[in-house]
Design an enzyme around this catalytic site. Structure first.
Site, PDB file in Angstrom:
ATOM      1  N   LYS A   1      31.120  67.724  39.603  1.00 57.99           N
ATOM      2  CA  LYS A   1      31.891  67.331  38.425  1.00 57.99           C
ATOM      3  C   LYS A   1      31.169  67.622  37.112  1.00 57.99           C
ATOM      4  O   LYS A   1      31.213  68.725  36.618  1.00 57.99           O
ATOM      5  CB  LYS A   1      32.338  65.888  38.555  1.00 57.99           C
ATOM      6  CG  LYS A   1      33.367  65.679  39.688  1.00 57.99           C
ATOM      7  CD  LYS A   1      34.116  64.394  39.558  1.00 57.99           C
ATOM      8  CE  LYS A   1      35.044  64.173  40.752  1.00 57.99           C
ATOM      9  NZ  LYS A   1      36.157  65.127  40.825  1.00 57.99           N
TER      10      LYS A   1
ATOM     11  N   ASP B   1      26.051  60.132  47.178  1.00 56.17           N
ATOM     12  CA  ASP B   1      27.111  60.934  46.563  1.00 56.17           C
ATOM     13  C   ASP B   1      27.257  60.474  45.117  1.00 56.17           C
ATOM     14  O   ASP B   1      27.936  59.493  44.817  1.00 56.17           O
ATOM     15  CB  ASP B   1      28.414  60.751  47.345  1.00 56.17           C
ATOM     16  CG  ASP B   1      29.572  61.561  46.769  1.00 56.17           C
ATOM     17  OD1 ASP B   1      29.468  62.005  45.612  1.00 56.17           O
ATOM     18  OD2 ASP B   1      30.597  61.713  47.462  1.00 56.17           O
TER      19      ASP B   1
ATOM     20  N   PHE C   1      35.364  57.738  49.120  1.00 56.42           N
ATOM     21  CA  PHE C   1      36.041  58.985  48.761  1.00 56.42           C
ATOM     22  C   PHE C   1      34.967  60.032  48.514  1.00 56.42           C
ATOM     23  O   PHE C   1      34.259  59.997  47.510  1.00 56.42           O
ATOM     24  CB  PHE C   1      36.917  58.846  47.519  1.00 56.42           C
ATOM     25  CG  PHE C   1      37.635  60.134  47.204  1.00 56.42           C
ATOM     26  CD1 PHE C   1      38.795  60.478  47.878  1.00 56.42           C
ATOM     27  CD2 PHE C   1      37.131  61.025  46.270  1.00 56.42           C
ATOM     28  CE1 PHE C   1      39.445  61.688  47.622  1.00 56.42           C
ATOM     29  CE2 PHE C   1      37.769  62.227  46.005  1.00 56.42           C
ATOM     30  CZ  PHE C   1      38.923  62.559  46.679  1.00 56.42           C
TER      31      PHE C   1
END
Length: 402
Positions: free
Chosen positions: A256, A227, A142
């Site tokens: 984030k 990531d 994801f």
């Protein structure tokens, strides 16, 4: 009588697109690890905005940094320099042990930026023939929801009906080093991986996998792009999850928690050789690296430099996994995975779905979220106290053991 919760949810259902299926709670205020809804009910936040809230709700240092910047300047665009930009790039590059920073806003933008960077590096530096660049990725990944990113997703719910898809990616099984090595060829410009797969259910790869990926990519002159949007910035007990295997990738992709739960901030961080391929006008973002974002992110970096939250995540994470391990020995939980203050808990079918367990926990004052049907994710803010963590775990035991 219609409650404030019912009124708010009804408006959302009527006027917002149904691209999410949130739990039926309407948050009005939050502080630290706790949120309060519009009816005044308190909930322990055990999700932390998918790690965007690593430092909790309303962290005073972050709020103060934002307030001070709001009174000065919030946006210049990259048409001009501003007085926080150079400092932000310097501090983030040093935190990562890298040389250059390309700031964006959201995690998906950062991944898109990394993909574009890897391709341009492949053509300009490695010498891959034009149009032939390939990036190797893992199944169950994801990395976001843009058209290009879902083109290399194996989640049909995220992918279906959005074609035609972007070519140039090869998918291999996550954690399978031999398959990854076999997929790397003369046209491969990068391997793009999550050091721990979050959306897939907090999947931790086999020991030695990341080190093996680092070896293969170095031997084949391929970029290793990590990531760390969810796994990075303290979540796993280290600043970066790659550090658990003493691995430094060629590219960090961050987001984030970099925005401190205040504003969206993301970045691609790498060497001068890699990020130096970009020239003015070739890639950009109006809001990327804006003054408000830089001010908040600078305070995030300063907080991380203390090491306090990495240590808390490691210490409380050990406790979390010990307690969840006890549950995994019973009939209600089939597996537990994770690292630091991050866990995926697989629920036995006879207990209920992940959604049903999340709703039962919500009724007891704990907020988590399900993924892939049978799994709940636990990722509290790193500011959570041991007492509050234990309180939340006790509510989980109640739900799972009846």
């Amino acid at each position: 009588m219609v409650t404030a919760t019912e009124r708010s949810i009804a408006a959302a259902e009527k006027y917002s697109a149904h691209n999410y299926h949130p739990l039926p709670v309407v948050v009005a205020t939050a502080q630290g690890a706790w949120m309060t809804d519009v009816e005044g009910r308190r909930y322990l936040d055990m999700l932390a905005g998918y790690s965007a809230l690593n430092f909790g709700h309303g962290h005073r240092r972050l709020i103060n940094a934002a307030k001070e910047q709001l009174d000065r300047v919030t946006l210049t665009s990259r048409a001009f320099h501003h007085d926080r930009f150079g400092e932000f790039c310097t501090e983030l590059a040093e935190l990562c042990g890298m040389e250059m920073v390309l700031p964006m806003n959201t995690g998906a933008e950062a991944v898109e930026t990394a993909v574009k960077t890897a391709r341009k590096w492949g053509y300009r530096v490695k010498g891959v023939p034009d149009g032939k660049a390939k990036i190797v990725v893992a199944d169950n990944n994801f990395h976001g929801r843009t058209t290009t990113i879902i083109s290399f997703s194996t989640d049909e719910e995220a992918r279906a009906d959005y074609g035609p898809y972007t070519p140039g990616f090869e998918i291999v099984p996550y954690g399978d080093l031999a398959a990854l090595e076999a997929a790397v060829d003369e046209h491969t410009v990068a391997v793009l991986l999550e050091p721990i797969q979050g959306e897939a259910g907090v999947l931790v790869p086999p020991a030695g996998y990341l080190a093996g990926v680092r070896r293969v990519t170095r031997e084949r002159n391929v970029l290793f792009m990590a990531d760390e949007i969810q796994s990075g910035l303290g979540r796993t007990g280290r600043t970066f999850a790659c550090e658990h295997e003493d691995v430094v990738p060629d590219v960090y992709i961050l987001g984030k928690a970099l925005g401190g739960g205040v504003v969206p901030v993301s970045a691609v961080v790498s060497s001068r050789e890699v990020l130096g391929v970009h020239k003015p006008g070739e890639h950009g973002s109006t809001f990327g690296g804006n003054p408000l974002a830089c001010a908040v992110a600078l305070e995030v970096i300063a907080i991380l430099r203390s090491g306090e939250y990495q240590e808390r995540a490691a210490r409380l994470g050990d406790h979390l996994h010990h307690e969840l391990g006890l549950l995994a020995g019973g009939p209600a939980v089939t597996a537990v995975r994770g690292r630091g203050l991050w866990a995926g808990v697989d629920i036995a079918p006879e207990i209920g779905t992940g959604r049903e367990v999340s709703e039962r926990l919500m009724a007891r004052g704990v907020l988590v979220k399900d993924t892939h049907g049978a799994t709940i994710r636990i990722a509290p803010p790193l500011v959570i106290s041991k007492e509050d963590l234990d309180w939340g775990l006790e509510r989980l035991r109640e739900v799972l053991t009846g």
